[in-house]
Design a protein around this motif. Structure first.
Motif: not given
Ligand SMILES: Cc1cc2nc3c(=O)[nH]c(=O)nc-3n(C[C@H](O)[C@H](O)[C@H](O)COP(=O)(O)OP(=O)(O)OC[C@H]3O[C@@H](n4cnc5c(N)ncnc54)[C@H](O)[C@@H]3O)c2cc1C
Length: 289
Positions: A211, A227-228, A230-231, A234
């Protein structure tokens, strides 16, 4: 300038504090560390008819580990976080960040929950809590609700709290044993707000990135979750290419403005460099955890 006149309340219990907030509707303000509210009142940007000083309410100053993570109470000061041995290792993001907030005088009084309630886009705790996927616990006379940190910030200095609600604590989930984070902040001089800053949190899962949390300060109308970025992290191997791509995406998520602290282009580049640097530091620490 002196503040406009106001009624001062110093309740001895939480129930009493919530009762005053409820009776006064939107006219009353909570006073925690006072490091943002008092300057605003002196400048007459804020003129509440009542101030509810919660500093005498017992039990709100907790910084404690629970079975599922951390609890940081409404009166836990920046200083407490800076010095706490709890905020090392997998919670290092919080400890790293606390030491970079303002100056020692402000850190002695200012609170984590007060910073979140203030919702300053330049505030550091917003990005830290976004990266850590925290939740805020808000209470009013009508009851208690939990607000995911992503739902707290609505715009500059605007939050999704009702006027009669008080943040009693912020909770940070346990990121797991093989986890770490860091906070990188560029400031013009020690004690200044961020020109740009990046909060990074990573957890490892079977050698891969399980994560990831990446959030930004000072480069938008609020703290921003990237967010992008983080994606792309992941479930990925922590290769140079993946780290560089995450950093590029974090820079793309920033919405900086040119001002006296630097140009928009400069701040965006700081975000890219800090994300890459922060990820390398956090990954190394998580591997050693
Ligand atoms: C010189 C200076 C430098 C600073 N530099 C930085 C910096 O580098 N980074 C940074 O992040 N911050 C910085 N700050 C802000 C500082 O961190 C404040 O402590 C913080 O913004 C507010 O926390 P507080 O406890 O002082 O809140 P207060 O000033 O008491 O309150 C701020 C607002 O939040 C509300 N509030 C407070 N607590 C609660 C609660 N529990 N529930 C609901 N509402 C609540 C108040 O009603 C008010 O509207 C700086 C401040 C100063 C004066």
């Amino acid at each position: 300038m002196y503040p406009a006149s106001f009624e001062y309340f110093a309740p001895a219990t939480l129930e009493e504090a919530l009762g005053i907030l409820s009776d006064r509707g939107g006219e009353a303000k909570v006073l925690a560390g006072g490091q943002s509210l008092i300057p605003l009142m002196k400048l007459r940007f804020a003129s509440p008819s009542a101030v509810v000083d919660v500093n005498r309410v017992p039990g709100l100053d907790q910084l404690a580990e629970t079975g599922s993570g951390l609890r940081i109470g409404a009166l836990a000061r920046h200083k407490t976080c800076e010095r706490s041995e709890l905020l090392r290792g997998r919670y290092r993001l919080l400890g790293d960040a606390a030491a970079q907030i303002a100056d020692p005088i402000v850190r002695n009084r200012g609170t984590v929950c007060g910073s979140l309630a203030h919702a300053d886009p330049q505030g550091d705790w917003g990005a830290i809590m976004l990266a850590a996927r925290a939740e805020v616990v808000a209470r009013s006379s009508a009851g208690t609700r939990t607000i995911p940190i992503d739902d707290l910030f609505r715009g500059p200095f605007t939050r999704s709290l009702e006027p009669n609600e008080l943040i009693t604590e912020v909770t940070v989930p346990d990121p797991g044993a093989r986890a770490s984070g860091t906070y990188l902040k560029l400031e013009r001089k020690v004690g200044d707000y961020a020109t740009a800053a990046v909060a990074v949190q990573v957890s490892l899962d079977n050698g891969k990135i399980g994560r990831a949390g990446i959030a930004l300060t000072g480069v938008g109308p609020n703290n921003i979750r990237a967010t992008d970025a983080e994606d792309v992290l992941q479930g990925a191997e922590a290769t140079d290419e993946v780290i560089a791509e995450a950093a590029r995406r974090a820079a793309a998520a920033a919405q900086p403005q040119t001002d006296i602290r630097g140009t928009a282009e400069y701040k965006r580049n700081v975000v890219r460099v800090f994300t890459e640097r922060g990820l390398r530091t956090a990954l190394e620490a998580a591997r050693g955890a």
